[in-house]
Design a protein around this motif. Structure first.
Motif, PDB file in Angstrom:
ATOM      1  N   PHE A 191     -21.838  12.450 -68.036  1.00  0.00           N
ATOM      2  CA  PHE A 191     -21.076  11.244 -67.763  1.00  0.00           C
ATOM      3  C   PHE A 191     -19.596  11.583 -67.715  1.00  0.00           C
ATOM      4  O   PHE A 191     -19.087  12.298 -68.576  1.00  0.00           O
ATOM      5  N   ILE A 192     -18.911  11.045 -66.739  1.00  0.00           N
ATOM      6  CA  ILE A 192     -17.465  11.171 -66.644  1.00  0.00           C
ATOM      7  C   ILE A 192     -16.896   9.763 -66.799  1.00  0.00           C
ATOM      8  O   ILE A 192     -17.523   8.795 -66.379  1.00  0.00           O
ATOM      9  N   GLU A 193     -15.703   9.671 -67.407  1.00  0.00           N
ATOM     10  CA  GLU A 193     -15.074   8.366 -67.682  1.00  0.00           C
ATOM     11  C   GLU A 193     -15.890   7.589 -68.711  1.00  0.00           C
ATOM     12  O   GLU A 193     -16.786   8.131 -69.336  1.00  0.00           O
ATOM     13  N   ARG A 194     -15.561   6.324 -68.880  1.00  0.00           N
ATOM     14  CA  ARG A 194     -16.297   5.543 -69.873  1.00  0.00           C
ATOM     15  C   ARG A 194     -16.359   4.083 -69.445  1.00  0.00           C
ATOM     16  O   ARG A 194     -15.652   3.659 -68.540  1.00  0.00           O
ATOM     17  N   PHE A 199     -19.431   7.386 -64.374  1.00  0.00           N
ATOM     18  CA  PHE A 199     -20.295   7.874 -63.301  1.00  0.00           C
ATOM     19  C   PHE A 199     -20.778   9.260 -63.688  1.00  0.00           C
ATOM     20  O   PHE A 199     -20.314   9.853 -64.655  1.00  0.00           O
ATOM     21  N   ASP A 201     -21.369  13.241 -62.796  1.00  0.00           N
ATOM     22  CA  ASP A 201     -20.806  14.258 -61.915  1.00  0.00           C
ATOM     23  C   ASP A 201     -20.975  15.622 -62.552  1.00  0.00           C
ATOM     24  O   ASP A 201     -21.323  15.750 -63.724  1.00  0.00           O
ATOM     25  N   THR A 202     -20.724  16.616 -61.768  1.00  0.00           N
ATOM     26  CA  THR A 202     -20.749  17.982 -62.275  1.00  0.00           C
ATOM     27  C   THR A 202     -19.452  18.665 -61.904  1.00  0.00           C
ATOM     28  O   THR A 202     -18.854  18.349 -60.888  1.00  0.00           O
ATOM     29  N   GLU A 203     -19.024  19.572 -62.742  1.00  0.00           N
ATOM     30  CA  GLU A 203     -17.818  20.351 -62.474  1.00  0.00           C
ATOM     31  C   GLU A 203     -18.169  21.752 -62.003  1.00  0.00           C
ATOM     32  O   GLU A 203     -17.294  22.570 -61.785  1.00  0.00           O
ATOM     33  N   GLU A 204     -19.471  22.023 -61.936  1.00  0.00           N
ATOM     34  CA  GLU A 204     -19.879  23.406 -61.695  1.00  0.00           C
ATOM     35  C   GLU A 204     -19.986  23.709 -60.202  1.00  0.00           C
ATOM     36  O   GLU A 204     -20.507  24.747 -59.821  1.00  0.00           O
ATOM     37  N   ALA A 712      -7.189  18.337 -57.079  1.00  0.00           N
ATOM     38  CA  ALA A 712      -6.995  17.893 -58.464  1.00  0.00           C
ATOM     39  C   ALA A 712      -8.003  16.788 -58.743  1.00  0.00           C
ATOM     40  O   ALA A 712      -8.176  15.895 -57.922  1.00  0.00           O
ATOM     41  N   PRO A 713      -8.708  16.857 -59.865  1.00  0.00           N
ATOM     42  CA  PRO A 713      -9.641  15.773 -60.164  1.00  0.00           C
ATOM     43  C   PRO A 713      -8.879  14.469 -60.355  1.00  0.00           C
ATOM     44  O   PRO A 713      -7.809  14.450 -60.953  1.00  0.00           O
ATOM     45  N   VAL A 714      -9.400  13.409 -59.797  1.00  0.00           N
ATOM     46  CA  VAL A 714      -8.705  12.134 -59.899  1.00  0.00           C
ATOM     47  C   VAL A 714      -9.019  11.525 -61.254  1.00  0.00           C
ATOM     48  O   VAL A 714     -10.178  11.309 -61.585  1.00  0.00           O
ATOM     49  N   GLY A 715      -8.029  11.314 -62.028  1.00  0.00           N
ATOM     50  CA  GLY A 715      -8.239  10.752 -63.359  1.00  0.00           C
ATOM     51  C   GLY A 715      -8.540   9.270 -63.277  1.00  0.00           C
ATOM     52  O   GLY A 715      -8.392   8.662 -62.239  1.00  0.00           O
ATOM     53  N   ASP A 717      -7.574   6.355 -65.701  1.00  0.00           N
ATOM     54  CA  ASP A 717      -6.451   5.461 -65.932  1.00  0.00           C
ATOM     55  C   ASP A 717      -5.116   6.172 -65.787  1.00  0.00           C
ATOM     56  O   ASP A 717      -4.073   5.585 -66.018  1.00  0.00           O
ATOM     57  N   ASP A 718      -5.147   7.454 -65.479  1.00  0.00           N
ATOM     58  CA  ASP A 718      -3.880   8.199 -65.492  1.00  0.00           C
ATOM     59  C   ASP A 718      -2.997   7.782 -64.331  1.00  0.00           C
ATOM     60  O   ASP A 718      -3.399   7.835 -63.204  1.00  0.00           O
TER      61      ASP A 718
ATOM     62  N   THR B  60     -18.287  20.896 -67.083  1.00  0.00           N
ATOM     63  CA  THR B  60     -18.753  19.513 -66.944  1.00  0.00           C
ATOM     64  C   THR B  60     -18.656  18.778 -68.271  1.00  0.00           C
ATOM     65  O   THR B  60     -18.166  17.659 -68.356  1.00  0.00           O
ATOM     66  N   SER B  64     -16.337  15.697 -69.281  1.00  0.00           N
ATOM     67  CA  SER B  64     -16.975  14.482 -69.756  1.00  0.00           C
ATOM     68  C   SER B  64     -16.296  13.968 -71.022  1.00  0.00           C
ATOM     69  O   SER B  64     -15.964  12.784 -71.123  1.00  0.00           O
ATOM     70  N   SER B  67     -12.594  12.908 -70.147  1.00  0.00           N
ATOM     71  CA  SER B  67     -12.402  11.687 -69.376  1.00  0.00           C
ATOM     72  C   SER B  67     -12.764  10.455 -70.191  1.00  0.00           C
ATOM     73  O   SER B  67     -12.447   9.345 -69.815  1.00  0.00           O
ATOM     74  N   THR B  74      -5.550  14.276 -66.783  1.00  0.00           N
ATOM     75  CA  THR B  74      -5.943  15.316 -65.832  1.00  0.00           C
ATOM     76  C   THR B  74      -4.831  15.534 -64.810  1.00  0.00           C
ATOM     77  O   THR B  74      -4.917  16.441 -64.000  1.00  0.00           O
ATOM     78  N   GLY B 111      -0.282   7.857 -62.685  1.00  0.00           N
ATOM     79  CA  GLY B 111      -0.736   9.104 -62.072  1.00  0.00           C
ATOM     80  C   GLY B 111       0.380   9.877 -61.416  1.00  0.00           C
ATOM     81  O   GLY B 111       0.182  11.011 -60.998  1.00  0.00           O
TER      82      GLY B 111
END
Lengths: 718, 207
Positions: A191-194, A199, A201-204, A712-715, A717-718, B60, B64, B67, B74, B111
């Motif tokens: 899980f990414i975000e909260r 959602f 996702d994978t970072e690999e 760049a990964p989109v953050g 709330d950043d 990952t 996780s 985030s 980030t 951002g």
């Protein structure tokens, strides 16, 4: 212990989860996140029940209810998730059937789950097989109070070539995340975000190859979809055929889904003893060949060109080609993934013809039946306390065996079985299970399993077993010690050691097994090698092995592709126009393993049934029918003319009754009848060229990608 | 360019706080992330990979965890990261207007970093100081309370001169080894069971 569900008294084994208690009582609770072979987490909150237990006084007697004279039940103040709650002695459970509170809680939870779930049902591939759809219908309010536009996210996010994620549809049950963590031991999805932004996702940079397809099976909604079968049909349009996969010797239970005569999809079927609920990517996605570029009619060579003809024409061509020759000149070669019935038919015909040139491929030259301590089953592997893998690349030879070994590393807990099936929530399974790599030793070349093994010893195949028996390095000593010290050890042997294994090999192995008390599992070369080895399908005295097919006076080659032709008449029986078929004089169309009825024997010696999927294959025929055509051309009466005859003959030859086997198959020890030199080395390869699916990418090739900022990964709330 | 290569003592110290098991090593994720974030203002992809390698997990997993928290970034942040509380109390007290003003005045959106590298802004959830709304936190230094237009202008002017005004309410640091919370100045705040003074004996009862 006694549990009361909706007024039904049950006697259950201790440790049962409340959800299994409910199903055992014939009740029903909806659930999305629980899965038979994954740890229960209580993520979806759908399986709410009301529960209460009796309490004891200090002296050990129950607190009694004055009104009824029974022990007083103290109810939890709120509904509880039944998948993570253990049923205890005397517990009372109320489901939606008997409790308004639960019915309302579940309807409310369903409403919450559907808050942001897009109404894609008319277009979503999961429609008709969607757990969310079914449960919303059964347990929801039936109307929505939310008239707003829903959250929007990426609708076709490719996690890999094979798996497409629709982020909008995801209901965050976490099954796929847990699957990757717990089953193949690759933490590549999370899980990414909260909160509402969560959602998957994978970072690999993609999903690891091997076992990624299983997440498309376990996704309860249409979020993770099999990209090979996407937009091909709906569940109710497919003809589902429960059968067995014949790509490797594991023999996983699969369901073949065909539509309009095309094989569109393969999904895993549960078989607790063999593959649990998982299959490998090759078995799931590598079915393109079954419906693409198939041979549908016989071909004969006229004036140097192959031309379409009828079966009668092909029989006439064989008869003409064999004119002036003896039937005994025709060599018979078949693929080792042929069924036991086909093997019996070929053996009988070979005896009738008197030919010495009979062979099946791939096979090894060694018989390893008579091992001490008995044969190992896959469940033995999963519950062993030590496994030593010698000279095997399981990813190419028997992928699911690799999963069962990883299951052993995390404790080897097989979920218990109830009358409603495998336990839906086995509370002994935990998230992020601790694995004990010291229980696994890998001897041989590097493979995917190296990363999980605590003991790794590099070795060449030809002397690996010898070196393991008389260890010369610290690693090999550790591996041998592991075998000797454990109660239930398994030795797994693969192609690297079995290739070129000679007569003394079996004695050596038997000696090692006796010394260590280990069971032996030798991975056969072909999907049904273990079954075909019980028949006399090897070169007779003076006969030519398959490696020397080019020297045969005439040859019938079934579903093998040596790339050469025999000296005389060459008959190729195959489902595709292979390189060998292009050289042949007569080409007979064959059916694939998905369209056969018969029996295959997996690496445990388990008889498993094949069923015929509804694929259009024109005039293609299985080996039994093809052989009767060949024998007609040779002027012989075919000893076996159909499946029933083959089964009768198998009953005489092997003493086993084929047909009508239980769904999980049945273990039947078969003895290797004959071994003979193969004169060539077998290199296992799971994915072949023709299995590659033609996946259409979503972006046309002529479309230039838009200029984008860096990656760049989109953050959030950043 | 590795971040932790020349900081082995620090890494060893962080790992020494956790059990020496695969699960324990994974727990060091948070302090390692915090370390990078404090030094660089954000954690980029290669740092995530590095932390993943240190903890024996995957990128990952790191992303996780990262985030999940809005305090890890980030994307690069400015020297002064202005965090405006935008939950209901502050928004009733005018935090939306404050936000709009900051965005327009500093010419940054969330951002982004202002051209001079000084400012970045972020809307955050309740900071728990509703009595002094609207509220703004700068970096991890503390709370600037009752940020009226005038006060906002004064704060921004000092920040532009790189003279950060002292926060109205410094953020207490986490509990120290003695189980006490102390302010950045070292002054003890809150109470602890170890520091309780002896209560006088109650007179009139039986001894």
């Amino acid at each position: 212990m006694k549990v009361n569900v909706d007024g039904v008294e049950l006697e259950l084994p201790a440790g049962t989860s409340a959800i299994d208690a409910v199903f055992e009582a014939g009740g029903d609770v909806p659930y999305f996140c629980a899965h038979k072979y994954l740890s229960p987490v209580g993520a979806c909150r759908m399986c709410l029940v009301e529960s209460g237990s009796p309490r004891k006084e200090k002296d050990g007697s129950f607190v009694m209810d004055d009104a009824t004279g029974q022990p007083k039940i103290f109810w939890f103040p709120k509904p509880m998730a039944s998948c993570t709650m253990q049923a205890t002695d005397g517990m009372h459970i109320k489901t939606a059937r008997s409790s308004e509170v639960v019915a309302k809680a579940q309807a409310g939870m369903m409403e919450f789950t559907l808050l942001n779930h897009p109404l894609d049902c008319p277009t979503c591939d999961k429609g008709g097989a969607c757990e969310l759809q079914d449960r919303a219908f059964e347990y929801g309010y039936g109307a929505s109070r939310f008239g707003f536009d829903r959250r929007h996210a990426d609708k076709h996010y490719p996690l890999s070539d094979f798996v497409i994620l629709d982020q909008e549809r995801c209901i965050h049950c976490k099954r796929c995340v847990r699957y990757f963590e717990e089953v193949p031991g690759q933490e590549v999805l999370d899980f990414i975000e909260r909160g509402g932004h969560t959602f998957i996702d994978t970072e690999e940079g993609g999903l690891p190859t091997g076992f990624q397809g299983n997440i498309t099976d376990i996704c309860p909604v249409g979020a993770l979809l099999d990209n090979v079968a996407r937009f091909r049909g709906r569940n109710w349009e497919y003809d589902h055929t429960p059968t067995t996969c014949t790509l490797c010797p594991v023999g996983c239970s699969i369901t073949v889904d065909a539509r309009n005569g095309r094989l569109e999809r393969i999904v895993a079927r549960e078989n607790r003893e063999v593959n649990e609920a998982w299959i490998c990517d090759a078995g799931r996605f590598g079915h393109a060949f079954a419906s693409e570029r198939r041979l549908t009619v016989p071909l004969v060579r006229v004036n140097g060109e192959l031309q379409e003809t009828s079966w009668d024409g092909a029989i006439a061509a064989i008869r003409a080609g064999m004119a002036g020759r003896n039937a005994a000149d025709l060599a018979l070669y078949l693929n080792a993934d042929s069924t036991l019935e086909e093997g019996v038919a070929l053996e009988a015909l070979a005896d009738a013809m008197g030919t010495r040139h009979v062979d099946h491929w791939p096979r090894y030259e060694v018989a390893l039946d008579a091992m001490p301590n008995g044969a190992a089953t896959l469940s033995d592997v999963a519950t062993a306390d030590a496994v030593v893998v010698v000279g095997a690349d399981l990813g190419e030879e028997a992928p699911i065996l690799e999963l069962r070994i990883l299951e052993m590393l995390r404790g080897g807990l097989l979920p218990p079985e109830y009358t409603h099936g495998t336990a839906i929530a086995d509370l002994r399974l935990v998230e992020r299970p601790a694995r004990d790599p010291q229980k696994l030793a890998v001897v041989g070349k590097e493979s995917r399993l190296w990363g999980h093994a605590g003991i790794r010893a590099s070795s060449n195949g030809h002397n690996a077993l010898e070196r393991l028996s008389q260890p010369d390095t610290a690693e090999l000593q550790a591996a041998l010690k592991l075998l000797t010290d454990s109660e239930k050890a398994i030795i797994v042997l693969g192609a690297d050691v079995l290739n070129g294994a000679s007569g003394s090999f079996a004695a050596q192995l038997s000696d090692l097994a006796t010394r260590t008390g280990a069971k032996v599992m030798a991975i056969p070369a072909g999907a049904n090698s273990k079954g075909l080895a019980a028949l006399n399908l090897v070169p007779r005295e003076g006969g030519l092995p398959y490696a020397r097919v080019a020297e045969a006076p005439a040859a019938f080659i079934s579903r093998l592709d040596p790339g050469v032709r025999a000296r005389g008449l060459t008959i190729v029986h195959d489902s595709h126009l292979t390189a060998t078929a292009r050289l042949a004089d007569v080409v007979l169309p064959a059916v694939t393993g998905y369209e056969k009825r018969g029996t295959t024997v997996n690496l445990e010696g388990r008889l498993l049934e094949l069923e015929q999927a509804a694929l259009s294959a024109g005039e293609a025929a299985d080996l039994i029918r093809t052989l009767s055509a060949v024998s007609e051309a040779l002027g012989l009466r075919a000893p076996v003319r159909g499946l029933k005859g083959a089964r009768d003959l198998a009953a005489q030859r092997l003493g086993i009754k084929l047909g009508g086997l239980p769904e999980r198959g049945v273990i039947h020890p078969l003895r290797t009848a004959h071994v003979a030199p193969t004169e060539q080395v077998y290199t296992p390869q799971l994915w072949t060229e023709r299995m590659q699916p033609s996946i259409q990418t979503l972006i046309p090739a002529n479309l230039q990608p838009l200029p984008m900022l860096g990656a760049a990964p989109v953050g959030g709330d950043d | 360019m590795s971040y932790f290569a020349d900081k082995q003592p620090l890494v060893a110290d962080i790992f020494s706080r956790y059990p020496d098991s695969p699960q324990g090593r994974r727990s060091a994720l948070m302090p390692l992330l915090r370390e990078v974030q404090d030094a660089e203002g954000f954690v980029n992809g290669s740092r995530m990979d590095e932390i993943a390698a240190l903890c024996g997990t995957t990128a990952t997993e790191v992303r996780s965890v990262m985030s999940f928290y809005s305090t890890y970034h980030t994307l690069p942040t400015g020297r002064y990261h202005l965090q405006v509380c935008s939950t209901v109390m502050c928004s009733l007290a005018g935090s939306d207007e404050l936000w709009d003003h900051l965005v327009a005045e500093l010419d940054v959106q969330s951002g982004e970093v202002s051209a001079d590298g000084r400012f970045s802004v972020q809307k955050v959830e309740c900071l728990g100081s509703c009595g002094t709304a609207p509220l703004m936190q700068i970096n991890d230094d503390g709370y600037y309370e009752n940020v009226t237009p005038g006060k906002c202008a004064r704060i921004l002017a000092s920040l532009r001169a790189d003279l950060q005004p002292l926060p109205d309410n410094p953020v207490p640091v986490t509990v120290n080894a003695e189980g006490r919370q102390v302010l950045a100045s070292g002054e003890a705040v809150g109470a602890s069971v170890t520091g309780l003074s002896q209560l006088p004996a109650i007179s009139g009862g039986e001894a």
